[in-house]
Write an enzyme that holds these catalytic residues in place. Sequence first.
Site, mmCIF file in Angstrom:
data_model
loop_
_atom_site.group_PDB
_atom_site.id
_atom_site.type_symbol
_atom_site.label_atom_id
_atom_site.label_comp_id
_atom_site.label_asym_id
_atom_site.label_seq_id
_atom_site.Cartn_x
_atom_site.Cartn_y
_atom_site.Cartn_z
ATOM 1 N N TYR A 32 0.682 -1.237 -0.205
ATOM 2 C CA TYR A 32 -0.045 -0.186 -0.059
ATOM 3 C C TYR A 32 0.902 1.252 -0.079
ATOM 4 C CZ TYR A 32 0.860 1.051 4.925
ATOM 5 O OH TYR A 32 1.255 1.289 6.246
ATOM 6 N N ARG A 51 8.596 4.383 -4.350
ATOM 7 C CA ARG A 51 8.873 3.195 -3.285
ATOM 8 C C ARG A 51 7.624 2.097 -3.619
ATOM 9 N NH1 ARG A 51 7.512 5.482 2.691
ATOM 10 N NH2 ARG A 51 5.505 5.638 1.912
ATOM 11 N N LYS A 148 6.506 -1.730 2.210
ATOM 12 C CA LYS A 148 5.351 -1.228 2.723
ATOM 13 C C LYS A 148 3.948 -2.402 2.489
ATOM 14 C CE LYS A 148 3.147 3.315 3.301
ATOM 15 N NZ LYS A 148 3.139 3.367 4.767
ATOM 16 N N GLU A 180 11.228 3.088 15.069
ATOM 17 C CA GLU A 180 10.230 3.997 14.704
ATOM 18 C C GLU A 180 8.890 3.672 15.258
ATOM 19 O OE1 GLU A 180 9.471 3.082 10.381
ATOM 20 O OE2 GLU A 180 9.474 0.800 10.576
ATOM 21 N N LEU A 204 10.611 1.339 7.826
ATOM 22 C CA LEU A 204 10.184 1.690 6.588
ATOM 23 C C LEU A 204 10.869 2.909 6.181
ATOM 24 C CD1 LEU A 204 7.656 1.423 4.405
ATOM 25 C CD2 LEU A 204 6.832 3.414 5.278
HETATM 26 N N1 PDD Z 1 2.305 5.030 7.396
HETATM 27 N N2 PDD Z 1 7.007 4.014 9.366
HETATM 28 C C1 PDD Z 1 6.137 3.178 9.193
HETATM 29 C C2 PDD Z 1 5.958 1.809 9.974
HETATM 30 C C3 PDD Z 1 4.881 3.683 8.547
HETATM 31 O O1 PDD Z 1 3.779 2.842 8.385
HETATM 32 C C4 PDD Z 1 4.780 4.944 7.944
HETATM 33 C C5 PDD Z 1 3.613 5.400 6.872
HETATM 34 C C6 PDD Z 1 6.082 5.882 8.166
HETATM 35 C C7 PDD Z 1 6.074 7.189 7.615
HETATM 36 O O2 PDD Z 1 6.193 7.027 6.113
HETATM 37 P P1 PDD Z 1 5.799 8.412 5.093
HETATM 38 O O3 PDD Z 1 6.513 9.440 5.686
HETATM 39 O O4 PDD Z 1 6.214 7.914 3.859
HETATM 40 O O5 PDD Z 1 4.472 8.544 5.268
HETATM 41 C C8 PDD Z 1 6.999 5.339 8.665
HETATM 42 C C9 PDD Z 1 1.479 5.367 6.774
HETATM 43 C C10 PDD Z 1 1.079 6.694 6.421
HETATM 44 C C11 PDD Z 1 0.259 4.654 7.237
HETATM 45 O O6 PDD Z 1 0.083 3.405 7.414
HETATM 46 O O7 PDD Z 1 -1.049 5.087 7.169
#
Ligand code: PDD
Length: 291
Positions: A32, A51, A148, A180, A204
């Site tokens: 996703y 990504r 992801k 994280e 991630l």
């Molecule tokens: N989550 N780490 C994890 C485990 C995440 O699921 C996410 C993003 C991030 C931050 O990534 P980004 O800056 O690309 O949004 C870090 C999304 C937004 C979600 O699961 O809704």
Amino acid sequence: MSTVYLNGEYIPKEEARISPDDRGFLLADGIYEVTPFYDGVPFGMDRHMARLLRGLCWMRIDYDTSGLEAMHRRLIDENGLAGAPTSMVYLQITRGAAPRTHYFPEGPVEPTVYAYAKAWSRPSEERWNQGFTAATVPDRRWGRVDIKTICLLPNAMGFQDAREAGADDAILVRDGVALEGAHQNFWGVFGGTVVTHPTTNHILPGITREIVLELARGEGLPVAERPIYTEDLRHAEELFFTGTTGEVKPVVEVDGRAVGEGVVGPVTRQLAAAFQARVDATCRAAATVAG
Ligand code: PDD
């Protein structure tokens, strides 16, 4: 009523039907993305799509992503979000519907592609200024969380554990390292240096992380990509998360202990302001192009 995208069609959400044989449903065999929009303008779209493509290749899901940007824009428009200050598109691609086997389907199977758009809202300035609390929880995820995938049970369990401990957010810990958040990247300020975990298979590679790293360097702040050990958390001057929809989110308390002075720190504020400036510049540039 919201319009969603499913396998090439834009349809009312109520009419969306996905097979019970879908491998996303049965096996979490999918991936996703969540891409933010500000005033209807995509932010970091190329990076989100890159990504996604890397993940699809790694999972060996054959799907042409070239039409996805137009699909995102259309979903924003059709859902009346072109004027929304903050919105996003959630996109999920699974290997498709096929009789349940642990190996991949043998014949050609069309991936299932589903997306929806929705508005999200920031915390009020007052709430943001109070800062947020976090609890450390064990990281129970697998060894390829840099992809992801939709296998988010350990993230959800970690977040739930943190909430039940009375915290706003979770910090996932593996082998003594605060890796994280459950859905955000994690940062600290130590001796004036802005620190976040390097992009390994255990975090991630967040798009917001990447942008904030660039911004921090642009601001002339010392930056290091290295692990943050739980035992170092008590010495942190500041802690914060970054992510789509969370943006730069200050953490003022971990496991009931104040971070630094227990207030939102100057580096977090500086980076949040730099992030907002980048968003504003992106919107202005899009307005200029639109003429
Ligand atoms: N989550 N780490 C994890 C485990 C995440 O699921 C996410 C993003 C991030 C931050 O990534 P980004 O800056 O690309 O949004 C870090 C999304 C937004 C979600 O699961 O809704």
